[in-house]
Design a protein around this motif. Sequence first.
Motif, PDB file in Angstrom:
ATOM      1  N   GLN A 268      -6.806  13.147   3.375  1.00 34.51           N
ATOM      2  CA  GLN A 268      -6.662  11.991   2.493  1.00 34.51           C
ATOM      3  C   GLN A 268      -6.713  10.724   3.332  1.00 34.51           C
ATOM      4  O   GLN A 268      -6.018  10.611   4.339  1.00 34.51           O
ATOM      5  CB  GLN A 268      -5.343  12.065   1.717  1.00 34.51           C
ATOM      6  CG  GLN A 268      -5.325  13.173   0.674  1.00 34.51           C
ATOM      7  CD  GLN A 268      -4.143  13.035  -0.254  1.00 34.51           C
ATOM      8  OE1 GLN A 268      -3.132  12.460   0.090  1.00 34.51           O
ATOM      9  NE2 GLN A 268      -4.296  13.586  -1.462  1.00 34.51           N
TER      10      GLN A 268
ATOM     11  N   ARG B 135      -9.783  19.172   4.663  1.00 33.06           N
ATOM     12  CA  ARG B 135      -9.745  18.033   3.744  1.00 33.06           C
ATOM     13  C   ARG B 135      -8.669  17.070   4.214  1.00 33.06           C
ATOM     14  O   ARG B 135      -7.564  17.469   4.580  1.00 33.06           O
ATOM     15  CB  ARG B 135      -9.456  18.489   2.318  1.00 33.06           C
ATOM     16  CG  ARG B 135     -10.404  19.575   1.828  1.00 33.06           C
ATOM     17  CD  ARG B 135     -10.070  20.028   0.428  1.00 33.06           C
ATOM     18  NE  ARG B 135     -10.545  19.080  -0.561  1.00 33.06           N
ATOM     19  CZ  ARG B 135     -11.776  19.105  -1.072  1.00 33.06           C
ATOM     20  NH1 ARG B 135     -12.646  20.011  -0.663  1.00 33.06           N
ATOM     21  NH2 ARG B 135     -12.156  18.238  -1.974  1.00 33.06           N
TER      22      ARG B 135
ATOM     23  N   SER C 248      -2.646   6.852  10.245  1.00 34.54           N
ATOM     24  CA  SER C 248      -2.347   8.252   9.946  1.00 34.54           C
ATOM     25  C   SER C 248      -2.199   9.116  11.188  1.00 34.54           C
ATOM     26  O   SER C 248      -1.867  10.295  11.071  1.00 34.54           O
ATOM     27  CB  SER C 248      -3.448   8.836   9.041  1.00 34.54           C
ATOM     28  OG  SER C 248      -4.712   8.773   9.689  1.00 34.54           O
TER      29      SER C 248
ATOM     30  N   ALA D  93     -14.536  10.620  -2.913  1.00 38.40           N
ATOM     31  CA  ALA D  93     -14.602  11.565  -1.794  1.00 38.40           C
ATOM     32  C   ALA D  93     -15.851  11.312  -0.957  1.00 38.40           C
ATOM     33  O   ALA D  93     -16.919  11.002  -1.480  1.00 38.40           O
ATOM     34  CB  ALA D  93     -14.587  12.987  -2.313  1.00 38.40           C
TER      35      ALA D  93
ATOM     36  N   GLU E 185     -10.853  12.366   1.298  1.00 38.62           N
ATOM     37  CA  GLU E 185     -10.521  12.056  -0.087  1.00 38.62           C
ATOM     38  C   GLU E 185      -9.667  10.801  -0.149  1.00 38.62           C
ATOM     39  O   GLU E 185      -8.912  10.498   0.791  1.00 38.62           O
ATOM     40  CB  GLU E 185      -9.771  13.225  -0.729  1.00 38.62           C
ATOM     41  CG  GLU E 185     -10.605  14.496  -0.833  1.00 38.62           C
ATOM     42  CD  GLU E 185      -9.839  15.627  -1.480  1.00 38.62           C
ATOM     43  OE1 GLU E 185      -8.605  15.665  -1.274  1.00 38.62           O
ATOM     44  OE2 GLU E 185     -10.451  16.445  -2.177  1.00 38.62           O
ATOM     45  N   PRO E 186      -9.736  10.041  -1.256  1.00 40.70           N
ATOM     46  CA  PRO E 186      -8.880   8.855  -1.399  1.00 40.70           C
ATOM     47  C   PRO E 186      -7.410   9.235  -1.363  1.00 40.70           C
ATOM     48  O   PRO E 186      -6.992  10.217  -1.985  1.00 40.70           O
ATOM     49  CB  PRO E 186      -9.282   8.297  -2.768  1.00 40.70           C
ATOM     50  CG  PRO E 186     -10.619   8.895  -3.066  1.00 40.70           C
ATOM     51  CD  PRO E 186     -10.624  10.239  -2.408  1.00 40.70           C
ATOM     52  N   ALA E 187      -6.647   8.480  -0.580  1.00 43.98           N
ATOM     53  CA  ALA E 187      -5.200   8.713  -0.535  1.00 43.98           C
ATOM     54  C   ALA E 187      -4.571   8.254  -1.834  1.00 43.98           C
ATOM     55  O   ALA E 187      -4.876   7.175  -2.336  1.00 43.98           O
ATOM     56  CB  ALA E 187      -4.586   7.967   0.651  1.00 43.98           C
ATOM     57  N   ARG E 188      -3.699   9.065  -2.377  1.00 50.53           N
ATOM     58  CA  ARG E 188      -3.051   8.734  -3.659  1.00 50.53           C
ATOM     59  C   ARG E 188      -1.667   8.171  -3.426  1.00 50.53           C
ATOM     60  O   ARG E 188      -0.989   8.537  -2.487  1.00 50.53           O
ATOM     61  CB  ARG E 188      -2.964   9.990  -4.546  1.00 50.53           C
ATOM     62  CG  ARG E 188      -4.316  10.654  -4.790  1.00 50.53           C
ATOM     63  CD  ARG E 188      -5.280   9.715  -5.467  1.00 50.53           C
ATOM     64  NE  ARG E 188      -6.564  10.388  -5.726  1.00 50.53           N
ATOM     65  CZ  ARG E 188      -7.651   9.734  -6.101  1.00 50.53           C
ATOM     66  NH1 ARG E 188      -7.630   8.416  -6.223  1.00 50.53           N
ATOM     67  NH2 ARG E 188      -8.771  10.394  -6.315  1.00 50.53           N
TER      68      ARG E 188
ATOM     69  N   LYS F  32      -6.779   6.481   3.289  1.00 50.07           N
ATOM     70  CA  LYS F  32      -6.467   5.263   2.549  1.00 50.07           C
ATOM     71  C   LYS F  32      -7.684   4.350   2.473  1.00 50.07           C
ATOM     72  O   LYS F  32      -8.360   4.120   3.473  1.00 50.07           O
ATOM     73  CB  LYS F  32      -5.321   4.540   3.252  1.00 50.07           C
ATOM     74  CG  LYS F  32      -4.843   3.276   2.568  1.00 50.07           C
ATOM     75  CD  LYS F  32      -3.690   2.673   3.356  1.00 50.07           C
ATOM     76  CE  LYS F  32      -3.217   1.381   2.715  1.00 50.07           C
ATOM     77  NZ  LYS F  32      -2.100   0.771   3.496  1.00 50.07           N
TER      78      LYS F  32
END
Length: 805
Positions: free
Chosen positions: A32, A30, A139, A39, A802-805, A34
């Motif tokens: 993350q 998984r 990243s 997802a 997944e969306p970066a928080r 941006k």
Amino acid sequence: MLLIVVVFMVGVVAFAYFVARSALPQLDGRLQVKGLSAAVRVTRDSHGVPAIEAANLEDLFLAQGYVTAQDRLWQMDIMRRFAAGELSEILGEDTLKIDREQRILGLRAAARKGLQTASPRDRAYFEAYARGVNAFIESHGSSFPIEFRILGYRPKPWQPEDSIVIANQMVKDLNYYTFRDTLAHEKILAKLGPELTADLYVNRSWHDRPPTVMREDLNDQEHQGDSDDDDDEDDSGPDTSVTQQRSTASEIWAQHALEAVNGSNDWVVSGAHTITGKPLLSNDMHLGHQMPNLWYEAHLKLDEAESVNLDVAGVTLPGMPYVIVGHNQRIAWGFTNVGPTVADAFVENFDGQGDYQTPKGWEQPEHRSEVIHINGKPDITVDVRITRHGPIITDLLPGEIRQVALRWTLYDGLRMPFLDVDTAQNWEEFRKAFSQLDAPGQNVVYADVDGNIGYQTTGRVPIRAAGDGSLPASGANDAHEWTGYIPFDKLPSIYNPPSGVIATANGRITPDSYRNSISAEWEAPWRTERIYHVLESGRKFASTDMLALQDDIHSENDLFAAERFVYAVDHASKPSARAKQAADLMRNWDGRMLGSLTAPTIAVRSARELTRLLLEARLGSAPEDPKAQEATLNWKTYHWEMQTVWLQNVLLHQPKRWLPEKYPNYDELLTAAVEAAVNGPAAPKDLASWHWGSVNAVEIDHPVLGKIPLVRHWAAPGVREQSGSGYTVKAVTRHHGPSERFTANLADLDQSTLNTVTGQGGNFLSPYYMDQWKAWYEGSTFTLPFTSQAMEATGAHRLVLEPAR
């Protein structure tokens, strides 16, 4: 000393291994990312081909940008730099010539304009793709691919216009170079006059198979005689010298810019000709080799909750969203290059004040200033003058002193309809989508799960006030101006022909009755004719038969030439023993361009020498210096896609007007060509050892890793012997060949097959870096999983973005 060298080599390999492994993509788990709103699921099959599933289109294309960058970031960066003319910024003066050409042509300027005029929808998806690429760059700043580290630079953020500039380069590769032939045509016409020049610049053949013409109609036309025949005067491609030495660094960087390549095949057969009762569609696009290979395979799927029905698999162009060639759950399609005449040369008349002449008087040209950054050197500035026709390109034309402007359809804008193509569900939606493809002009074959097949010509093709673009025109008047484009519904098209067979291979696609000029320079018809010969055999075909046809190496053109050479040697007055041996080696040859045989080598080299003898007597010998060759009129000035048709006409009809004065008849001329071929510096002492596979070897090197001792052995296939030629269905030369092999099985799309040249991975030491090479080289392929069940059957890896928080 030897120990020091060994230790150094081991150190180099260990360093390359360490930095390359650190840049390998994460294949499962998984991450993350941006910019995502929800997802996204990414599943890779056993060859690393990703299936990307998203809840909305922006997330889907963002994820496509991210995943493609995982595997191809350096390739994407070097492709945009190549297209935009920005190589010298990292590579120095060696690539300045390429950069100057790209800046004068203005591919990035055209991309900037294209982005501004794109629809809000398409602009949003290019922006989403760019966000995905940049999310990967941001990243992974500490683990960029090894090429960035070796060259000592970091990638700049991806811009939406970068995707378009890469598309513009594809347009240049396919629909640009023919204007150079018009300038050569002009010189040869002035030297030889209209009759001999018309022979040379033949643009039709009785071998042609336009896809919209039924065979019985074509047979009627054959018996009427075509304009290239010389029936009234009967009286009785050239190969390049190749050795096992690799290309130099500058040649590898420049080959894509200097060589126009083509050779693609596509065909579709209806269920009446298949064992399943459903269509089979095949496509192998032949382009210049590069490392990593050009295409990136992908499967894009939108969640069913969305109103857009997108579930498509095939090949994508690294740096661009969408699938370019492939199939969705209902239709399949494939491409070959039309080769339309869409780049005209206009000779402008400038005065002493820098103004140029137009029908409305003297006008000032526009100016575009291009600053080229050069690694380790001061910047240089290129002033590009732009007339009403386009940029002045005289600096790109050795020996040209006139002010030549380029009128090119690319400058009128470029629409990208591939989302509409990817979502098309039937023939009507398919045609509507491709009506928006401005360039490059393509022959598109179609099939659907309901059993329908079709063909459509695409691209904007100019209508001229006079002429067909085959000669330069004066820019001072409107006599040869473009007055519009051929309407889409007037371009050649056919749906469900009674024959159940449609095929194209870059040859002539228009019947004699067609009123407009699409191309002044079709490619020779030999591959098209061979494909129809096989598909019209009356057999019932399976997918494996489609692959066998893609790998077909029979050359009727070279076999015909060989038979003529054998006859000539047998009837010549005093052939040498070596010429007789050559004739014996060709005598029982069956026309297959097998790498283990000598006969293909002798036939091709003899045809090359015959071309020289015929043209040297009329146009003069060629200087040894390549630059001098380009700048002067000589026998090598003649370049024409149908030059083998001209040569076959000469061999068939033996017209007196082409027989050089020093030869009493054609038997002596053809024997002299054989003598020159087998006694030339390239010919070995043992003529039987002159195998075609080494003469026409394939060479694929990595432009950076290929320069590192030991590492280059694993960085690319290198030089390998191969069968086939530029005129076989398996169209292959040293730097050119099938960039992919695709067959869509409309009876069961999970049984469709696809492979590229080397593999999905662009990162050295990735398990997918060269895992497809053996299949490509040996002529096999893989199934392309389409449904989730088929993906699971391959033991696929799952990655969740997944969306970066």
